[in-house]
Design a protein around this motif. Structure first.
Motif, short mmCIF file in Angstrom:
data_model
loop_
_atom_site.label_atom_id
_atom_site.label_comp_id
_atom_site.label_asym_id
_atom_site.label_seq_id
_atom_site.Cartn_x
_atom_site.Cartn_y
_atom_site.Cartn_z
N THR A 165 19.63 31.33 71.50
CA THR A 165 18.58 31.82 70.59
C THR A 165 17.24 31.13 70.84
N TRP A 167 13.07 30.03 69.45
CA TRP A 167 12.54 29.19 68.37
C TRP A 167 11.81 29.96 67.29
N LYS A 191 23.93 27.89 71.65
CA LYS A 191 22.93 26.96 72.19
C LYS A 191 21.58 27.37 71.57
N GLU A 194 15.61 24.47 72.03
CA GLU A 194 15.37 23.02 71.98
C GLU A 194 14.23 22.65 71.01
N GLY A 244 15.21 36.01 73.72
CA GLY A 244 14.17 35.14 74.28
C GLY A 244 13.25 35.92 75.20
N GLU A 245 12.63 35.23 76.11
CA GLU A 245 11.63 35.85 76.98
C GLU A 245 12.28 36.72 78.05
N THR A 248 13.35 34.84 81.16
CA THR A 248 14.58 34.06 80.97
C THR A 248 15.78 34.99 81.04
N GLN A 255 22.23 34.03 86.78
CA GLN A 255 23.16 32.92 86.58
C GLN A 255 24.57 33.41 86.22
N GLU A 266 17.77 40.63 73.98
CA GLU A 266 16.66 41.01 73.11
C GLU A 266 15.46 40.20 73.58
N LEU A 267 14.49 40.88 74.23
CA LEU A 267 13.45 40.17 74.98
C LEU A 267 12.05 40.40 74.38
N CYS A 300 8.85 39.13 67.98
CA CYS A 300 9.03 40.05 69.10
C CYS A 300 8.58 41.45 68.74
N GLU A 397 2.39 39.44 76.75
CA GLU A 397 2.84 39.04 75.41
C GLU A 397 2.21 37.67 75.09
#
Ligand code: NAD
Length: 503
Positions: A165, A167, A191, A194, A244-245, A248, A255, A266-267, A300, A397
């Motif tokens: 998630t 921030w 996760k 940060e 997130g972005e 990412t 990955q 969800e970007l 967003c 953005e």
């Protein structure tokens, strides 16, 4: 004592424990520091002071959490849905009981204003209640009769899943992803971002106190490039729900490729609000302002591009400037504050950089366009006018309280501008011409569109974006499509002819 001072005093009470212990991981029902012993500092965007230290986790911590989620999966999957429903409702009860603590901590951790965070905390409870009810039908399927078979379908939970998630409104977004995963029967490794770890920890505690069995939900803190990456690469994690972005999301897809990870993204967004001259202009003005300047513009679904029909642009813009200049920027715990500080220095620098970009591209800074001269990452609500669609302020953005206004003459032009970005999350159309509304929404490239309305979320409807704004949908049954596997079972209804080889 003013409301602000009383709120700060309460906040200090809520935060005292985090100052003592920091934010630890929670794996298989136990508090755990990072196995390496590493921590990082979490600072408040309000005054840049240290809130707490946070476990800086890596591959070993993610592995321990994934093992816990794997071990807990069979029992959670097989628990009667009625029992899961009760636990999820209890989590919702726990959120409501601690809503003030959640809202205050979220304000301090993210810089978001209390007026919005109080609602976001309660919305988190609603998310749990909504999916608690849906847990009962999550496994339901279809009955598809053929001449020789009774075909039935059912859904089964996919397994342990990773939830990553961001921030912005981290508490609400965590509930939005985790509640359907648990309702479906999946176990979770979360996760959180940060930059805002505090409320994810509170949420985890609420879940355990509600009776969630050990290991069903595990919390691992850390940075994206180590803890986040390890989660997306872990072979026992069957799917990644990510908010997130866009860039990412693209990294996560790479990955996760080796382990064939299912992903739900969800970007980002660069969402248009299109105002035609036949619209209710007063309501359009209220909605346009709300959708970009609420939540610090760190949203967003924000309407960050205002497309104005030329015939009404002058008058509409004049009213807009007046209102933008009156928006109250201040301490997030002041109940009258409308905009708080941005999340962190890097993001603040990014948002401020667009003030010069706008000018050098030839747009006009009609309101704001400066930071506040005080500690904390405060910027003035900003409006750019005389913008063209190909300018960076109209394409990228910015993710702050910054609105770019562009004029159009015809409906075709409006559509071309609206669709002329890489994103496609939401669109807001203001017109009283029904046929135009139908025509325009049909061609607008966005996952979610509102006509004559701001974003009013209805949980059974699909939430998500097209183009670079995402993959997949949340909400209603769509969440279960992601967290569950479809299974088909065909039962012969007679003795149909089976091809006989070698007979
Ligand atoms: P971000 O992509 O930088 O970080 C989001 C999360 O991903 C964090 O937890 C981070 O640690 C993690 N992460 C970073 N790199 C990773 C990697 N390589 N592997 C795995 N995890 C990694 O986003 P942000 O800056 O925290 O959030 C703002 C963005 O989120 C904006 O673009 C916004 O539009 C988007 N957003 C979208 C929605 C939506 O519903 N579409 C909702 C909220 C926010």
């Amino acid at each position: 004592m003013s409301d602000l001072h009383a709120n700060i005093e309460k906040l200090n009470g809520y935060l005292a424990r985090f100052r003592d212990t920091g934010v630890l991981n929670r794996i298989a029902g136990k508090d755990e520091p990072a196995q390496s012993g590493a921590t990082f500092e979490n600072h408040s965007p309000v005054d840049e002071t240290l809130i707490c230290n946070v476990a800086k986790s890596g591959t070993a911590d993610i592995d321990a959490a994934a093992q816990a989620a794997k071990a807990a999966f069979p029992a959670w999957r097989d628990m009667a849905a009625t029992e899961r429903k009760k636990i999820l409702h209890k989590i919702a009860d726990g959120i409501v009981e601690r809503a003030e603590e959640i809202a205050f901590c979220e304000c301090w951790d993210t810089g978001q204003a209390l007026r919005f965070m109080s609602k976001a905390a309660l919305r988190g409870a609603e998310n749990f209640r909504f999916f608690a009810e849906r847990a009962l039908t999550a496994r339901d399927g279809q009955h598809l009769v053929s001449p020789t078979l009774m075909n039935i379908t059912t859904r089964v939970p996919i397994g342990p899943v990773g939830v990553i998630t961001p921030w912005n409104t981290p508490f609400m977004l965590s509930t939005w992803k985790i509640a359907p995963a648990l309702a479906a029967g999946c176990t979770v490794v979360h996760k959180p971002a940060e930059f805002s770890p505090v409320t994810a920890r509170i949420l985890m505690e609420i879940a355990e106190q509600a009776g969630l069995p050990t290991g069903v939900w595990n919390l691992v803190n850390g940075f994206g490039e180590d803890a986040g990456r390890a989660l997306t690469e872990h072979p026992d994690i069957k799917a990644i729900a990510f908010v997130g972005e866009s860039k990412t999301g693209s990294m996560i897809m790479k990955q996760g490729a080796d382990t064939l990870k299912r992903v739900h993204f969800e970007l980002g967004g660069k969402n248009p609000v299109i105002v035609f001259d036949d619209a209710d202009l007063d309501r359009a003005l209220d909605a346009a302002i709300f959708m970009i300047y609420s939540l610090n513009g760190e949203r967003c679904t924000s309407s960050s591009r205002l497309l104005l029909q030329s015939s009404i642009a002058k008058e509409f813009t004049a009213k807009l400037i007046e209102r933008v200049n009156r928006i109250k920027v201040g301490h997030p715990l002041d109940p009258t504050t409308e905009i708080g500080p941005l999340i962190h220095q890097t993001h603040f620098d990014k948002v401020c950089s667009y003030f010069d970009i706008a000018k050098s591209d030839g747009a006009t800074v009609a309101a704001g366009g400066a930071a506040l001269d005080q500690p904390g990452y405060y910027v003035r609500p900003t409006l750019f006018t005389q913008a063209k669609s190909d300018m960076r302020i109209a394409q990228e953005e910015i993710f702050g309280p910054v609105l770019t206004a562009i004029q159009f003459d015809t409906e075709d032009q409006a559509l071309e501008i609206a669709n002329g970005v890489e994103y496609g999350l939401t669109g807001y159309v203001w017109t009283n011409d029904l046929t135009r509304a139908l025509r325009f929404t049909n061609s607008l490239e966005a996952g979610m569109i509102w006509v004559n309305s701001e974003n009013v979320r209805h949980l059974p409807t699909p939430f998500g974006g097209v183009k670079a704004s995402g993959i997949g949908r949340d909400g209603g049954d769509w969440s279960f499509e992601f967290y569950m596997e479809q299974k088909h079972i065909g039962l012969a209804t007679g003795q149909h002819a089976i091809p006989r080889l070698g007979a």
